[in-house]
Motif scaffolding. Structure first.
Motif, PDB file in Angstrom:
ATOM      1  N   ASP A 465       0.853  -1.193   0.000  1.00  0.00           N
ATOM      2  CA  ASP A 465       0.000   0.000   0.000  1.00  0.00           C
ATOM      3  C   ASP A 465       0.887   1.240   0.000  1.00  0.00           C
ATOM      4  N   LEU A 466       0.531   2.222  -0.805  1.00  0.00           N
ATOM      5  CA  LEU A 466       1.291   3.482  -0.857  1.00  0.00           C
ATOM      6  C   LEU A 466       0.292   4.614  -1.086  1.00  0.00           C
ATOM      7  N   THR A 467       0.464   5.728  -0.429  1.00  0.00           N
ATOM      8  CA  THR A 467      -0.401   6.878  -0.690  1.00  0.00           C
ATOM      9  C   THR A 467       0.465   8.043  -1.177  1.00  0.00           C
ATOM     10  N   PHE A 468       0.166   8.508  -2.386  1.00  0.00           N
ATOM     11  CA  PHE A 468       0.947   9.589  -3.013  1.00  0.00           C
ATOM     12  C   PHE A 468       0.140  10.888  -2.971  1.00  0.00           C
ATOM     13  N   THR A 469       0.800  11.965  -2.653  1.00  0.00           N
ATOM     14  CA  THR A 469       0.177  13.287  -2.828  1.00  0.00           C
ATOM     15  C   THR A 469       0.977  14.007  -3.909  1.00  0.00           C
ATOM     16  N   PRO A 470       0.389  14.225  -5.077  1.00  0.00           N
ATOM     17  CA  PRO A 470       1.166  14.782  -6.182  1.00  0.00           C
ATOM     18  C   PRO A 470       1.580  16.223  -5.913  1.00  0.00           C
ATOM     19  N   SER A 471       2.722  16.586  -6.472  1.00  0.00           N
ATOM     20  CA  SER A 471       3.076  18.003  -6.423  1.00  0.00           C
ATOM     21  C   SER A 471       2.949  18.502  -7.849  1.00  0.00           C
ATOM     22  N   GLY A 472       1.923  19.244  -8.093  1.00  0.00           N
ATOM     23  CA  GLY A 472       1.696  19.749  -9.451  1.00  0.00           C
ATOM     24  C   GLY A 472       1.288  18.631 -10.390  1.00  0.00           C
ATOM     25  N   GLN A 473       1.660  18.783 -11.628  1.00  0.00           N
ATOM     26  CA  GLN A 473       1.192  17.883 -12.674  1.00  0.00           C
ATOM     27  C   GLN A 473       2.227  16.835 -13.059  1.00  0.00           C
ATOM     28  N   ASP A 474       3.339  16.776 -12.326  1.00  0.00           N
ATOM     29  CA  ASP A 474       4.405  15.861 -12.744  1.00  0.00           C
ATOM     30  C   ASP A 474       4.030  14.395 -12.546  1.00  0.00           C
ATOM     31  N   PRO A 475       4.441  13.552 -13.494  1.00  0.00           N
ATOM     32  CA  PRO A 475       4.189  12.121 -13.322  1.00  0.00           C
ATOM     33  C   PRO A 475       4.928  11.577 -12.099  1.00  0.00           C
ATOM     34  N   PHE A 476       4.384  10.568 -11.506  1.00  0.00           N
ATOM     35  CA  PHE A 476       5.021   9.897 -10.376  1.00  0.00           C
ATOM     36  C   PHE A 476       4.529   8.456 -10.378  1.00  0.00           C
ATOM     37  N   GLY A 477       5.180   7.642  -9.559  1.00  0.00           N
ATOM     38  CA  GLY A 477       4.701   6.256  -9.507  1.00  0.00           C
ATOM     39  C   GLY A 477       5.685   5.344  -8.829  1.00  0.00           C
ATOM     40  N   PHE A 478       5.593   4.070  -9.159  1.00  0.00           N
ATOM     41  CA  PHE A 478       6.471   3.092  -8.516  1.00  0.00           C
ATOM     42  C   PHE A 478       6.722   1.911  -9.436  1.00  0.00           C
ATOM     43  N   ILE A 479       7.759   1.153  -9.062  1.00  0.00           N
ATOM     44  CA  ILE A 479       8.198   0.022  -9.889  1.00  0.00           C
ATOM     45  C   ILE A 479       8.322  -1.197  -8.986  1.00  0.00           C
ATOM     46  N   LEU A 480       7.805  -2.317  -9.436  1.00  0.00           N
ATOM     47  CA  LEU A 480       8.107  -3.598  -8.783  1.00  0.00           C
ATOM     48  C   LEU A 480       9.130  -4.297  -9.654  1.00  0.00           C
ATOM     49  N   SER A 481      10.141  -4.895  -9.048  1.00  0.00           N
ATOM     50  CA  SER A 481      11.180  -5.505  -9.882  1.00  0.00           C
ATOM     51  C   SER A 481      11.819  -6.686  -9.175  1.00  0.00           C
ATOM     52  N   ASN A 482      12.560  -7.471  -9.972  1.00  0.00           N
ATOM     53  CA  ASN A 482      13.348  -8.569  -9.390  1.00  0.00           C
ATOM     54  C   ASN A 482      14.817  -8.364  -9.753  1.00  0.00           C
ATOM     55  N   ASP A 483      15.685  -9.261  -9.293  1.00  0.00           N
ATOM     56  CA  ASP A 483      17.114  -9.088  -9.562  1.00  0.00           C
ATOM     57  C   ASP A 483      17.496  -9.525 -10.964  1.00  0.00           C
ATOM     58  N   ALA A 484      16.532 -10.048 -11.718  1.00  0.00           N
ATOM     59  CA  ALA A 484      16.822 -10.418 -13.108  1.00  0.00           C
ATOM     60  C   ALA A 484      16.576  -9.236 -14.038  1.00  0.00           C
ATOM     61  N   GLY A 485      16.274  -8.069 -13.446  1.00  0.00           N
ATOM     62  CA  GLY A 485      16.055  -6.883 -14.271  1.00  0.00           C
ATOM     63  C   GLY A 485      14.641  -6.787 -14.823  1.00  0.00           C
ATOM     64  N   GLU A 486      13.743  -7.660 -14.354  1.00  0.00           N
ATOM     65  CA  GLU A 486      12.351  -7.604 -14.819  1.00  0.00           C
ATOM     66  C   GLU A 486      11.555  -6.662 -13.923  1.00  0.00           C
ATOM     67  N   ARG A 487      10.632  -5.932 -14.529  1.00  0.00           N
ATOM     68  CA  ARG A 487       9.942  -4.885 -13.773  1.00  0.00           C
ATOM     69  C   ARG A 487       8.572  -4.561 -14.351  1.00  0.00           C
ATOM     70  N   VAL A 488       7.699  -4.112 -13.469  1.00  0.00           N
ATOM     71  CA  VAL A 488       6.418  -3.547 -13.891  1.00  0.00           C
ATOM     72  C   VAL A 488       6.439  -2.105 -13.410  1.00  0.00           C
ATOM     73  N   VAL A 489       6.142  -1.174 -14.308  1.00  0.00           N
ATOM     74  CA  VAL A 489       6.237   0.245 -13.962  1.00  0.00           C
ATOM     75  C   VAL A 489       4.823   0.849 -13.956  1.00  0.00           C
ATOM     76  N   TYR A 490       4.434   1.426 -12.829  1.00  0.00           N
ATOM     77  CA  TYR A 490       3.112   2.044 -12.674  1.00  0.00           C
ATOM     78  C   TYR A 490       3.314   3.559 -12.640  1.00  0.00           C
ATOM     79  N   THR A 491       2.796   4.272 -13.641  1.00  0.00           N
ATOM     80  CA  THR A 491       3.028   5.721 -13.713  1.00  0.00           C
ATOM     81  C   THR A 491       1.706   6.489 -13.691  1.00  0.00           C
ATOM     82  N   PHE A 492       1.532   7.323 -12.693  1.00  0.00           N
ATOM     83  CA  PHE A 492       0.366   8.223 -12.667  1.00  0.00           C
ATOM     84  C   PHE A 492       0.719   9.482 -13.446  1.00  0.00           C
ATOM     85  N   ARG A 493      -0.190   9.901 -14.297  1.00  0.00           N
ATOM     86  CA  ARG A 493      -0.013  11.183 -14.991  1.00  0.00           C
ATOM     87  C   ARG A 493      -1.194  12.068 -14.640  1.00  0.00           C
ATOM     88  N   PRO A 494      -1.057  12.841 -13.553  1.00  0.00           N
ATOM     89  CA  PRO A 494      -2.202  13.616 -13.077  1.00  0.00           C
ATOM     90  C   PRO A 494      -2.731  14.590 -14.131  1.00  0.00           C
TER      91      PRO A 494
END
Ligand code: FRU
Length: 581
Positions: A465-494
């Motif tokens: 669980d994560l709660t983000f409060t955006p500052s302005g209109q800039d994108p933000f988000g988070f990444i889940l990843s493993n040590d094999a370099g695999e990742r899922v990227v979640y990007t909010f674009r307010p």
């Protein structure tokens, strides 16, 4: 003399003990038969993903066990898995397994075997931990969801003999906590009226149908050369069913071959069925579940018509102190298409559904892998508890990423109506029961750019669980990843009011087409964004702002994502992770 007798006895012993437990025969047309005494639970057939098609039946007392031959794939050279065929109902009897299309050089010949256990692995790497999966075989839609006497029942579209779609049968599982499931014997098998397609179940507490007080009645589609609706009843609480002799209760629809997935409730003094007919929903009424008459039709010229409508469901809610009805219906058969279930909000007068003027189509889940869900009949406290199929099928049409099963179900969700600031929307939140599956909790402090280990993440089953409060209109988000370099990227674009889920580097790149472009979800603009993400080995189920959005996507990492990293300038608070079990 004694010696003679002894040697006779010895020979007789040899003859009995050396007689093979399974006697096989194969004719010139490729018809294979294996005759054996059913002294184990299963007969196992060697199979492979790329084997060859065969028709299977069992013969007991000179009669075919399956009313309709079953399609199976028999191994050609390599054996990837063994198809389990349950012979326990014929314990002690002589049974013959028949298969077509077999050659002497096939692993089947000399290879079928009796066993008390099936060839499967609950720990195969991508098998989910706290989502339902069938022990062996394929599942699609949840069917006949009903609650009775403290037990949540779930039937499901099941192919018991393959990890691909076919032989549609209703599988059965039950749960007392809505998270951990026990699978039982299949309840409805294909018959001459058709394969058993999707449908619903009701508890007939007043014995309106005459099968007994509290009988559980399944209403389903029989599919073969057309579609029609049938019923079956259970007087043991849903564990075994008898098909009604007067089936079908609704014959083929002259308007379309696509006529399926009846969902039934008791509304305003009668049974009301919502059933899809090509790209509309028809409503039928009945006093007794056997005789049905058309009430109305809904859907012409409204909503999305990109494909056939399937699995409708009609539910009553309260919104702003008033009664409101929601009709939801799955659409399209492309599991890679985001937005697979559309809904309409309006009124139902017992006969007719009228939609309020809203910006349709509206979508229940904005991911690509949620499909054909339905809500529970009889859930306590009038809750609307909803479960859908996790459609990983696009990833498995030739070679599944999972070995012994394909499919699974979403987490149970609770539906309600809420406002997105402009109009009502159908909100999905995790059913409260989900939180009872939380194990160890950890509070995390994350700094943008730092890759942090998720406690217990190595097991591949957690909530973060994560709660983000955006500052302005800039994108933000988070990444889940493993040590094999695999990742899922979640990007909010307010600035655009969207969230992008990028799976292009998520792992197991056998599926580049499906994951090439990000999944785009529309998120109501708020001051903050509360994310509850449930990761379970091959699925990411994300809930945003208590029902503003739910986004279900499958992922196929070669090792579990066990790291999290945040990016962008948003302020972050309440970061927690929970092991899930
Ligand atoms: C939805 C669906 C239903 C049908 C069933 C067949 O996934 O196509 O319309 O009843 O699956 O398995």
């Amino acid at each position: 003399m004694t010696r003679y007798l002894l040697s006779l006895l010895f020979c007789a012993f040899l003859a009995v003990s050396c007689r093979p437990a399974i006697q096989e025969s194969l004719d010139a047309e490729g018809n294979y038969a294996a005759t054996f005494k059913a002294n184990k639970h299963y007969i196992l057939i060697p199979s492979s993903y790329t084997g060859k098609p065969s028709k299977m039946n069992l013969v007991v007392d000179a009669a075919n066990v399956f009313e309709f031959v079953q399609d199976v794939t028999v191994a050609k050279d390599t054996v990837d898995y063994w198809i389990p065929v349950d012979v326990s109902p014929y314990a002690g009897q002589e049974v013959t397994l028949r298969l077509t299309g077999v050659e002497e050089s096939d692993p089947v010949y000399g290879g079928v075997k009796l066993s008390d256990t099936i060839d499967m692995d609950y720990d195969e790497p991508l098998r989910m931990v706290y989502h339902f999966t069938p022990a062996f075989g394929w599942n699609n839609d949840p069917n006949g969801l009903f609650y009775k006497d403290g037990v949540w029942h779930m039937y499901f579209q099941h192919n018991p003999y393959s990890v691909f779609w076919g032989n549609m049968t209703w599988g059965h599982a039950t749960s007392e906590d809505l998270i951990h499931w026990t699978q039982h014997d299949n309840v409805l098998k294909p018959d001459p009226l058709g394969a058993i397609f999707s449908g619903s179940a009701v508890v007939d507490k007043d014995n309106t149908a005459g099968f007994g007080e509290d009988a559980v009645i399944a209403i389903y589609t029989s599919d073969r050369n057309g579609e029609r609706q049938s019923i079956a009843y259970s007087t043991d609480g849903g564990y075994t069913f008898t098909k009604y002799g007067g089936n079908p209760v609704l014959p083929d629809n002259p308007a379309s071959r696509d006529f399926r997935d009846p969902k039934v409730y008791w509304i305003g003094g009668q049974w009301v069925m919502a059933v899809s007919v090509r790209q509309v929903v028809e409503f039928y009424g009945s006093p007794d579940l056997r005789n049905w008459h058309l009430l109305s039709s809904f859907g012409e010229g409204i909503g999305s018509h990109r494909s056939v409508w399937e699995c409708p469901d009609l539910r009553k809610f309260e919104y702003g102190g008033k009664e409101k009805w929601v009709l939801f219906v799955t659409i399209g058969q492309d599991p890679n298409h985001a937005n697979n279930t559309q809904y309409f909000i309006g009124d139902f007068d017992g006969k007719r559904f009228t939609a309020d003027p809203l910006p349709y189509p509206l979508w229940l889940d904005q991911g690509v892998n949620q499909y054909a869900g339905q809500s529970y009949f009889n859930a306590p406290d009038d809750r609307t508890v909803f479960i859908a199929w996790l459609t990983s099928s696009a990833f498995s049409s030739t070679m599944p990423a999972t070995k012994y099963f394909t499919g699974g179900m979403t987490l149970p969700r609770e539906l309600s109506l809420k406002s997105n600031g402009r109009h009502p929307i159908l909100a999905s939140v995790p059913a409260p029961e989900v939180f009872a599956a939380r194990g160890k909790a950890s509070s995390l402090s994350l700094k943008a750019g730092d890759r942090t280990v998720i406690p217990g993440g190595a097991m591949g089953a957690y909530e973060i669980d994560l709660t983000f409060t955006p500052s302005g209109q800039d994108p933000f988000g988070f990444i889940l990843s493993n040590d094999a370099g695999e990742r899922v990227v979640y990007t909010f674009r307010p600035s655009e009011g969207v969230l992008l889920t990028d799976r292009s580097q998520s792992g197991l790149q056998a599926f580049p087409k499906e994951v090439a472009s990000p999944v785009v979800s529309v998120i109501p603009v708020r001051d903050y964004y509360k994310v509850q993400l449930f990761y379970d080995r091959m699925v990411s189920e994300m809930f945003v702002n208590d029902g503003d959005a739910v986004i279900t996507n499958c992922v196929y990492p070669s090792a579990y994502y066990d790291h999290v990293e945040v990016f962008g300038g948003a302020a972050l608070r309440d970061v927690m992770s929970y092991e899930m079990k």
